[in-house]
Design a protein around this motif. Structure first.
Motif, PDB file in Angstrom:
ATOM      1  N   MET A   1       8.964   2.158  -5.263  1.00  0.00           N
ATOM      2  CA  MET A   1       7.529   2.724  -4.880  1.00  0.00           C
ATOM      3  C   MET A   1       7.282   4.306  -5.451  1.00  0.00           C
ATOM      4  SD  MET A   1       5.540   1.927  -1.618  1.00  0.00           S
ATOM      5  CE  MET A   1       5.929   3.498  -0.851  1.00  0.00           C
ATOM      6  N   SER A   2       6.547   4.285  -6.442  1.00  0.00           N
ATOM      7  CA  SER A   2       6.421   5.973  -6.893  1.00  0.00           C
ATOM      8  C   SER A   2       5.348   6.577  -6.313  1.00  0.00           C
ATOM      9  CB  SER A   2       6.335   5.665  -8.572  1.00  0.00           C
ATOM     10  OG  SER A   2       5.357   4.934  -9.127  1.00  0.00           O
ATOM     11  N   VAL A   3       4.167   5.845  -5.797  1.00  0.00           N
ATOM     12  CA  VAL A   3       3.273   6.637  -5.235  1.00  0.00           C
ATOM     13  C   VAL A   3       3.380   6.420  -3.493  1.00  0.00           C
ATOM     14  CG1 VAL A   3       0.629   6.796  -4.904  1.00  0.00           C
ATOM     15  CG2 VAL A   3       1.818   6.421  -7.250  1.00  0.00           C
ATOM     16  N   PHE A   4       3.118   7.141  -2.719  1.00  0.00           N
ATOM     17  CA  PHE A   4       3.180   7.115  -1.421  1.00  0.00           C
ATOM     18  C   PHE A   4       2.389   7.994  -0.319  1.00  0.00           C
ATOM     19  CE2 PHE A   4       6.541   9.828   0.087  1.00  0.00           C
ATOM     20  CZ  PHE A   4       7.255   9.906  -1.074  1.00  0.00           C
ATOM     21  N   TYR A   5       1.859   7.630   0.814  1.00  0.00           N
ATOM     22  CA  TYR A   5       0.962   8.550   1.477  1.00  0.00           C
ATOM     23  C   TYR A   5       2.120   8.676   2.551  1.00  0.00           C
ATOM     24  CZ  TYR A   5      -2.468   9.960   4.729  1.00  0.00           C
ATOM     25  OH  TYR A   5      -3.191  10.712   5.731  1.00  0.00           O
ATOM     26  N   ASP A   6       2.399  10.119   3.135  1.00  0.00           N
ATOM     27  CA  ASP A   6       2.859  10.300   4.405  1.00  0.00           C
ATOM     28  C   ASP A   6       1.616  10.610   5.387  1.00  0.00           C
ATOM     29  OD1 ASP A   6       4.229  11.556   6.387  1.00  0.00           O
ATOM     30  OD2 ASP A   6       5.683  12.427   5.222  1.00  0.00           O
ATOM     31  N   GLU A   7       1.589   9.724   6.228  1.00  0.00           N
ATOM     32  CA  GLU A   7       0.565  10.004   7.155  1.00  0.00           C
ATOM     33  C   GLU A   7       0.829  10.958   8.144  1.00  0.00           C
ATOM     34  OE1 GLU A   7      -0.314   6.130   8.628  1.00  0.00           O
ATOM     35  OE2 GLU A   7       0.842   6.174  10.112  1.00  0.00           O
ATOM     36  N   ALA A 128       3.321   0.723 -13.681  1.00  0.00           N
ATOM     37  CA  ALA A 128       2.772   2.001 -13.340  1.00  0.00           C
ATOM     38  C   ALA A 128       2.244   1.654 -11.892  1.00  0.00           C
ATOM     39  CB  ALA A 128       1.597   2.185 -14.341  1.00  0.00           C
ATOM     40  N   GLU A 129       1.922   2.631 -11.182  1.00  0.00           N
ATOM     41  CA  GLU A 129       1.048   2.536  -9.776  1.00  0.00           C
ATOM     42  C   GLU A 129       0.097   3.511  -9.592  1.00  0.00           C
ATOM     43  OE1 GLU A 129       3.227   2.720  -6.115  1.00  0.00           O
ATOM     44  OE2 GLU A 129       4.901   1.692  -7.280  1.00  0.00           O
ATOM     45  N   THR A 130      -1.262   3.142  -9.243  1.00  0.00           N
ATOM     46  CA  THR A 130      -2.418   3.797  -9.230  1.00  0.00           C
ATOM     47  C   THR A 130      -2.836   4.211  -7.679  1.00  0.00           C
ATOM     48  OG1 THR A 130      -3.406   2.717 -10.936  1.00  0.00           O
ATOM     49  CG2 THR A 130      -4.882   3.617  -9.310  1.00  0.00           C
TER      50      THR A 130
END
Ligand code: DGJ
Length: 727
Positions: A1-7, A128-130
């Motif tokens: 995973m190259s895009v992530f959200y850390d909540e 790719a990741e968006t």
């Protein structure tokens, strides 16, 4: 995973193989920029500092320590309390400027987003990741979606923005850049590509210092003067070390790049559609899309940055049958005949060219309508059979029978006052009612924001292409836009019209590629006035400059190489003395320089002396031999020809380090000169190499660390081109 959200941390992280980009959803939903640089793990929100600063504004909800004009913003906009240059501004139906955009939602998906009607980087579902972050200001009536995509392997992050009217009345976007980058601290240089007509893209490096610095275009095209590309480089960065960030805008119209260094030593760089001459009205529910901005990261200096940009453009922007294919060696009629030709003369030109191994004849300006010179005929895209002496299909058949392909020049956006098209539809050209327009090369620009105009020109050109076997198109544009008034029913203002004109050009190109998928397409703008990453989505090559002098071209191609690969640079061998500047150079030098692009000739091969004909035959063989290296290999700038008065050197090396092509050209003539040494790059230090045709072997480390002496060559502008091969 190259895009992530850390909540927990409220951060978005975008990773590529070697870089990290991090965004913070700050207090009250204010979107802040944390970091972009070498790959880095963890929550970086500790970098954000909150201080009480005099004469700074604060959000309504908080105390004085949240000083808005000192914070690094992810998408700075007018009205959010920041006084540095904004990336976004708007006005509501009452004419009130500004908004205060706060975080609303986000979405992470696989693959790469596309942008309606605009060129965009493309990538496979797994490449790719968006990330889409939605910001909104309900009171102002704007919802702004920031789009990001990561292409890990290339160290590329793309950005684009869409703006939606969520009000019940019209709003007007008055500025909408594609992206901004706030850097919290550090000393940087801006590297950019200023130039002029026949002297495009001469690289320049300037320190980023207090105040603002900007460049751009309001000419309607990206322009000869400034290119929509820049690099923010560490002050210490060189070709071989240091971190740098490239920014390439995929857009072929008015643009602006702004660089600002503020009172707290923070740097902001933004780029997008120029806010000058720009206003875009949105009815409730309507959306405005910005062009895309591609960021390329290198922690290993400018050479690696350029190599990554080249891979991005070659494999994820350029499209079509010729994206990866060897382009045929061509002869272009322009400098061979100018307007003085007919069918018979062209067939003779093709025959003489075919005998030397040339594979395509491109018929340049002058084949259509009443095109007797540069003042007439544009807009009338039917073959002038009287001039040609026969139908175009007959000429093309004869050329094809020589084993040659045929290509044609067009200039679809333009119209001559002396043309049937203008006489029938004077309101299709950009002119302001009641005023005399400015002329450029005796011609006017057609309003391509109007579909009926694009339809008419497209249908005319398609009819010519359908009637003859046209396998190559060179699309030109020989003046800039002015006197913008669209007689379209929508009565768009100048800014919206210029943006829509570019969309019309893209629509024309997309239709052309859709109808003729095997076409080899070269774009041109009086040389390289529209040499940008946007147009490369449609044409895999661009005529680099109308200046075909080999020595001038070394500088132009050197500057161009900072962003654009050799496979995109149209380059031809022309006669000596050169038509533009009168300089004489050896044929070998002209060929070595043109070979570093999409190789061709622009002269009458029948007029060459026999010895030169033999040289041309060999050059074509050499080009084919080296093609893969030149078009797929890694490009190395070994000297800066603007700074080194003695010689220029550049190199192509295969990624597997098995071979390299070294080009060396002297820039003066000497008696009893010093020895010039060149350090080769991109070899395996532990491998042994030899120079093709020679016995001696060298270690890669010797060629790279100690270098190699160039031979003494008597006379001016001499070339030494060697093929270095691993044993
Ligand atoms: C400008 C181009 O750059 C030239 O190569 C040539 O095509 C002329 N226009 C023809 O008018």
């Amino acid at each position: 995973m190259s895009v992530f959200y850390d909540e927990n941390a409220n951060t978005f992280t975008l990773n590529t193989d070697n870089s990290t980009y991090q965004i913070l959803i700050g207090r009250y939903g204010i979107l802040l920029h944390l970091y972009y640089g070498e790959k880095t793990a963890g929550d970086l929100s500790y970098l954000m500092t909150y201080n009480v600063r005099g004469f700074s504004l604060n959000p309504y909800e908080t105390g004085r320590e949240f000083s808005l004009d000192t914070m690094p913003f992810e998408y700075p906009h007018y009205g959010n309390g920041d006084y540095r240059h904004a990336s976004f501004n708007m006005k509501n139906a009452d004419g009130v400027y500004g908004c205060d955009l706060r975080y609303k939602s986000h979405r992470i998906t696989k693959g790469k987003y596309a942008i309606p009607k605009l060129p965009a980087v493309y990538a496979g579902e797994n490449e790719a990741e968006t990330l889409e972050i939605v910001l909104a200001d309900e009171a102002a009536g704007a919802e702004v979606t920031l789009k990001y995509a990561t292409l890990d392997k290339l160290d590329v992050i793309t950005k684009a923005v869409s703006v939606k009217n969520i009000a019940d009345k019209e709003i007007t976007v008055t500025k909408a850049y594609s992206g901004a980058l706030d850097v919290m601290y550090g000393d940087y240089d801006a590297v950019y590509l200023p130039g002029r007509s026949t002297g495009e893209r001469h690289v320049k490096r300037v320190p980023v210092s207090p105040g603002s610095f900007s460049f751009g275009s309001v000419r309607g095209n990206s322009s000869h003067q400034y290119n929509p590309f820049m690099i923010l480089a560490d002050r210490e960065a060189t070709e071989d070390k240091g971190s740098c960030i490239g920014m390439a805008l995929l857009y072929s119209g008015n643009f602006k790049c702004e660089v600002e260094y503020d009172q707290y030593r923070k740097t902001r760089v933004s780029m997008g559609v120029n806010g000058e001459l720009f206003e875009y009205a949105l009815k409730p529910g309507e959306v405005f899309d910005t062009p895309e901005l591609a960021y390329i990261y290198s922690g290993e200096g400018l050479t690696v940055l350029s190599q990554r940009a080249h891979k991005l453009i070659r494999g994820h922007i350029c499209r079509g049958a010729y994206r990866d294919a060897m382009r045929p060696v061509l002869v272009n009629s322009w400098e061979a005949t100018y307007f003085d030709f007919n069918g018979e003369k062209l067939v003779k030109l093709a025959k003489d060219a075919a005998e030397l191994g040339i594979e395509t004849l491109v018929l340049d300006d002058g084949w259509f309508g009443n095109r007797t010179g540069d003042a007439t005929g544009l807009g009338d895209w039917y073959v002038n059979e009287e001039k040609m002496g026969e139908p175009l299909s007959a000429t093309v058949k004869k050329i094809n029978s020589l084993g040659m392909k045929f290509g044609l020049w067009i200039e679809p956006e333009m119209v001559s006052e002396d043309s049937d098209l203008y006489r029938t539809h004077p309101d299709w050209a950009f002119t302001i009612p009641g005023r005399k327009p400015k002329m450029g090369r005796n011609q006017l620009v057609l309003d391509f924001s109007r579909k009926e105009v694009v339809d008419c020109v497209f249908d005319q050109i398609a009819a010519v292409m359908d009637a003859a076997n046209v396998e190559y198109i060179k699309m030109d544009m020989n003046r800039c836009l002015m006197d913008i008034y669209s007689a379209a029913e929508t009565r768009q203002n100048a800014g919206a019209t210029m943006y829509k004109h570019v969309l019309g050009v893209y629509d024309f190109l997309e239709r052309l590629l859709g109808r003729y998928p095997n076409l080899l397409f070269e774009s041109c703008n009086g040389g390289g006035g529209r040499f940008d990453a946007g147009i490369l989505y449609y044409s895999p090559q661009i005529w680099c400059s109308d200046n075909t002098d080999a020595i001038e071209r070394i500088k132009i191609q050197h500057g161009t190489s900072f962003c654009y690969p050799s496979s995109t640079m149209g380059a031809h061998v022309t006669v000596s003395p050169n038509h533009q500047i009168g300089r004489s150079t050896p044929l070998k030098t002209r060929a070595a320089v043109a070979m570093s692009g999409t190789f061709g000739y622009e002269l009458d091969p029948g007029k060459l002396p026999d010895a030169e004909k033999e040289q041309v035959k060999q050059q074509i063989k050499d080009y084919k031999k080296y093609w893969s290296l030149i078009h797929r290999g890694l490009y190395f700038r070994l000297t800066n020809p603007n700074e080194n008065p003695d010689f220029a050197a550049w190199e192509f090396a295969s990624e597997d380090k098995k071979e390299a092509l070294l080009n060396f050209v002297t820039l003066d003539a000497w008696c009893n000169p010093p020895v010039f040494y060149v350090k080769v790059k991109g070899l395996d230090p532990d491998a042994a190499y030899y120079i093709e045709g020679k016995e001696k072997t060298y270690t890669g480390s010797a060629l790279m660390n100690a270098g190699i002496p160039a031979p003494y060559m008597k006379g001016e502008y001499q070339t030494w081109q060697i093929h270095i091969i691993q044993k």
